[in-house]
Design a protein around this motif. Structure first.
Motif, PDB file in Angstrom:
ATOM      1  N   ALA A 171       0.823  -1.214   0.000  1.00 29.33           N
ATOM      2  CA  ALA A 171       0.000   0.000   0.000  1.00 29.33           C
ATOM      3  C   ALA A 171       0.852   1.257   0.000  1.00 29.33           C
ATOM      4  N   ALA A 172       2.017   1.196   0.649  1.00 31.79           N
ATOM      5  CA  ALA A 172       2.889   2.371   0.686  1.00 31.79           C
ATOM      6  C   ALA A 172       3.270   2.819  -0.720  1.00 31.79           C
ATOM      7  N   GLY A 173       3.592   1.858  -1.590  1.00 33.98           N
ATOM      8  CA  GLY A 173       3.943   2.206  -2.961  1.00 33.98           C
ATOM      9  C   GLY A 173       2.741   2.629  -3.778  1.00 33.98           C
ATOM     10  N   VAL A 174       1.639   1.895  -3.636  1.00 34.00           N
ATOM     11  CA  VAL A 174       0.427   2.182  -4.408  1.00 34.00           C
ATOM     12  C   VAL A 174      -0.085   3.591  -4.135  1.00 34.00           C
ATOM     13  N   LEU A 175      -0.006   4.042  -2.884  1.00 42.39           N
ATOM     14  CA  LEU A 175      -0.579   5.329  -2.506  1.00 42.39           C
ATOM     15  C   LEU A 175       0.433   6.467  -2.502  1.00 42.39           C
ATOM     16  N   ASN A 176       1.666   6.194  -2.118  1.00 41.15           N
ATOM     17  CA  ASN A 176       2.656   7.276  -2.035  1.00 41.15           C
ATOM     18  C   ASN A 176       3.195   7.703  -3.389  1.00 41.15           C
ATOM     19  N   LEU A 177       3.339   6.768  -4.321  1.00 45.12           N
ATOM     20  CA  LEU A 177       3.897   7.121  -5.624  1.00 45.12           C
ATOM     21  C   LEU A 177       3.082   8.189  -6.344  1.00 45.12           C
ATOM     22  N   PRO A 178       1.767   7.997  -6.535  1.00 51.41           N
ATOM     23  CA  PRO A 178       1.005   9.064  -7.207  1.00 51.41           C
ATOM     24  C   PRO A 178       0.979  10.353  -6.406  1.00 51.41           C
ATOM     25  N   TYR A 179       0.962  10.251  -5.078  1.00 53.71           N
ATOM     26  CA  TYR A 179       0.921  11.455  -4.253  1.00 53.71           C
ATOM     27  C   TYR A 179       2.199  12.273  -4.416  1.00 53.71           C
ATOM     28  N   ILE A 180       3.354  11.624  -4.401  1.00 54.15           N
ATOM     29  CA  ILE A 180       4.623  12.337  -4.548  1.00 54.15           C
ATOM     30  C   ILE A 180       4.717  12.991  -5.919  1.00 54.15           C
ATOM     31  N   VAL A 181       4.349  12.248  -6.966  1.00 52.38           N
ATOM     32  CA  VAL A 181       4.401  12.796  -8.321  1.00 52.38           C
ATOM     33  C   VAL A 181       3.478  14.005  -8.453  1.00 52.38           C
ATOM     34  N   LEU A 182       2.272  13.876  -7.916  1.00 57.52           N
ATOM     35  CA  LEU A 182       1.298  14.956  -8.063  1.00 57.52           C
ATOM     36  C   LEU A 182       1.689  16.213  -7.294  1.00 57.52           C
ATOM     37  N   GLN A 183       2.497  16.079  -6.250  1.00 57.33           N
ATOM     38  CA  GLN A 183       2.955  17.281  -5.555  1.00 57.33           C
ATOM     39  C   GLN A 183       3.770  18.179  -6.480  1.00 57.33           C
ATOM     40  N   PHE A 184       4.538  17.569  -7.387  1.00 54.66           N
ATOM     41  CA  PHE A 184       5.336  18.348  -8.330  1.00 54.66           C
ATOM     42  C   PHE A 184       4.494  18.877  -9.490  1.00 54.66           C
ATOM     43  N   LEU A 185       3.390  18.210  -9.790  1.00 56.77           N
ATOM     44  CA  LEU A 185       2.542  18.625 -10.911  1.00 56.77           C
ATOM     45  C   LEU A 185       1.426  19.571 -10.483  1.00 56.77           C
ATOM     46  N   SER A 186       1.266  19.761  -9.167  1.00 55.78           N
ATOM     47  CA  SER A 186       0.093  20.489  -8.663  1.00 55.78           C
ATOM     48  C   SER A 186       0.429  21.815  -8.013  1.00 55.78           C
ATOM     49  N   GLY A 187       1.677  22.272  -8.141  1.00 57.62           N
ATOM     50  CA  GLY A 187       2.027  23.580  -7.607  1.00 57.62           C
ATOM     51  C   GLY A 187       2.408  23.593  -6.147  1.00 57.62           C
ATOM     52  N   VAL A 188       2.752  22.438  -5.584  1.00 51.99           N
ATOM     53  CA  VAL A 188       3.163  22.405  -4.179  1.00 51.99           C
ATOM     54  C   VAL A 188       4.606  22.871  -4.045  1.00 51.99           C
ATOM     55  N   PHE A 189       5.505  22.231  -4.769  1.00 51.29           N
ATOM     56  CA  PHE A 189       6.925  22.567  -4.696  1.00 51.29           C
ATOM     57  C   PHE A 189       7.375  23.488  -5.835  1.00 51.29           C
ATOM     58  N   ILE A 190       6.682  23.410  -6.962  1.00 51.24           N
ATOM     59  CA  ILE A 190       7.017  24.219  -8.132  1.00 51.24           C
ATOM     60  C   ILE A 190       5.742  24.884  -8.630  1.00 51.24           C
ATOM     61  N   MET A 191       5.755  26.182  -8.810  1.00 53.69           N
ATOM     62  CA  MET A 191       4.575  26.869  -9.342  1.00 53.69           C
ATOM     63  C   MET A 191       4.224  26.299 -10.711  1.00 53.69           C
ATOM     64  N   GLN A 192       2.938  26.125 -10.947  1.00 55.63           N
ATOM     65  CA  GLN A 192       2.523  25.489 -12.192  1.00 55.63           C
ATOM     66  C   GLN A 192       2.969  26.249 -13.429  1.00 55.63           C
ATOM     67  N   MET A 193       3.102  27.553 -13.322  1.00 52.59           N
ATOM     68  CA  MET A 193       3.526  28.341 -14.481  1.00 52.59           C
ATOM     69  C   MET A 193       4.933  27.967 -14.931  1.00 52.59           C
ATOM     70  N   ALA A 194       5.717  27.371 -14.024  1.00 54.60           N
ATOM     71  CA  ALA A 194       7.084  26.980 -14.372  1.00 54.60           C
ATOM     72  C   ALA A 194       7.147  25.610 -15.036  1.00 54.60           C
ATOM     73  N   LEU A 195       6.013  24.903 -15.092  1.00 56.18           N
ATOM     74  CA  LEU A 195       5.977  23.569 -15.666  1.00 56.18           C
ATOM     75  C   LEU A 195       5.617  23.609 -17.149  1.00 56.18           C
ATOM     76  N   PRO A 196       6.055  22.636 -17.926  1.00 52.88           N
ATOM     77  CA  PRO A 196       5.598  22.523 -19.311  1.00 52.88           C
ATOM     78  C   PRO A 196       4.080  22.350 -19.356  1.00 52.88           C
TER      79      PRO A 196
END
Length: 265
Positions: A171-196
């Protein structure tokens, strides 16, 4: 002779919620880790990257959103897997409690723990980064409905995905993997304007982006900062629509995928 009336779904759910809270607060290590981890991340990352008040406001708002999703999506999903693995769900199936009441109890736990988490994040933000709290009732109302819709929608998605995992280890992999990826795609660590644009589009399909954007609208020093969002505005109506849609999708997924054990529905 008087026939005893069984408690209703809501009553059983509230009772289950009280049980979940008692168990949660008894497990002090789990309590400390769950509530304090987002605040610790905020403290470490904020110290490195936050250099001005406006950035502190935006970063604090995003971390509150990410922390809530961690508790609802990851934490709740893993909790359901643990209940399935240790036989708790099988035992509950033999009682009059419907699975709806079970989920009401779980979501009560998520609401309470997420509230503690949000308060701790705000305290860290105020003391360390001079974060300013919203001054208007309208802003706090926005915070409230984004909080509620975010917790419910992400809780349901986490429960649905938990059906894939056969054990707490997987469960750790099933749930943490999408959550970690989405933090970078959702403006948590990087503003969305800086993303492709392609990555911004992917992030916009999922709730995390909209929860964080909603909280940024609450904590922004003024509405001029909306230009930093992908659409150049806060899009509050769209936030409500997307989170509401994910709530409905989550309900459908849970009704179709929930399993009382790893061998049966």
């Amino acid at each position: 002779m008087t026939t005893a009336t069984l408690p209703g779904t809501l009553s059983l759910g509230l009772s289950r919620g009280a049980t979940e809270l008692r168990e949660f607060f008894r497990q002090r290590e789990n309590l400390i880790f769950t509530v304090s981890l987002p605040a610790l991340l905020m403290l470490l990352l904020g110290t490195v990257y936050v250099k001005e008040p406006a950035a502190a406001q935006m970063f604090a708002a995003s971390m509150i959103g990410a922390g809530i999703i961690s508790t609802s999506f990851v934490g709740l999903g893993m909790s359901v897997v643990a209940d399935r693995e240790d036989g708790t769900l099988k035992r509950l199936r033999g009682t009059p409690m419907p699975f709806t009441s079970y989920f009401i109890g779980k979501i009560i736990l998520v609401f309470v723990s997420s509230l503690f988490e949000a308060v701790l994040l705000l305290v860290v933000g105020i003391l360390r980064f001079d974060v300013e709290l919203p001054a208007s009732a309208e802003k706090w109302f926005t915070f409230a409905w984004v909080f509620v819709l975010g917790v419910i929608s992400c809780s349901l998605i986490g429960v649905a995905l938990s059906s894939i995992a056969k054990s707490t280890r997987s469960a750790a992999g099933v749930l943490n993997l999408p959550y970690i990826v989405l933090q970078f795609l959702s403006g948590v660590f990087i503003m969305q304007m800086a993303l492709p644009e392609s990555l911004r589009t992917v992030g916009s399909f999922f709730p995390l982006k909209w929860v964080c954007q909603g909280f940024r609208s609450v904590f922004a020093l003024n509405d001029d900062y909306a230009v930093m969002e992908a659409a150049g505005s806060w899009e509050l109506g769209k936030i409500a629509l997307v989170l509401g849609a994910w709530t409905i999708v989550g309900l459908v997924l849970v009704s179709r995928t929930f399993k009382w054990s790893n061998t049966s529905r």
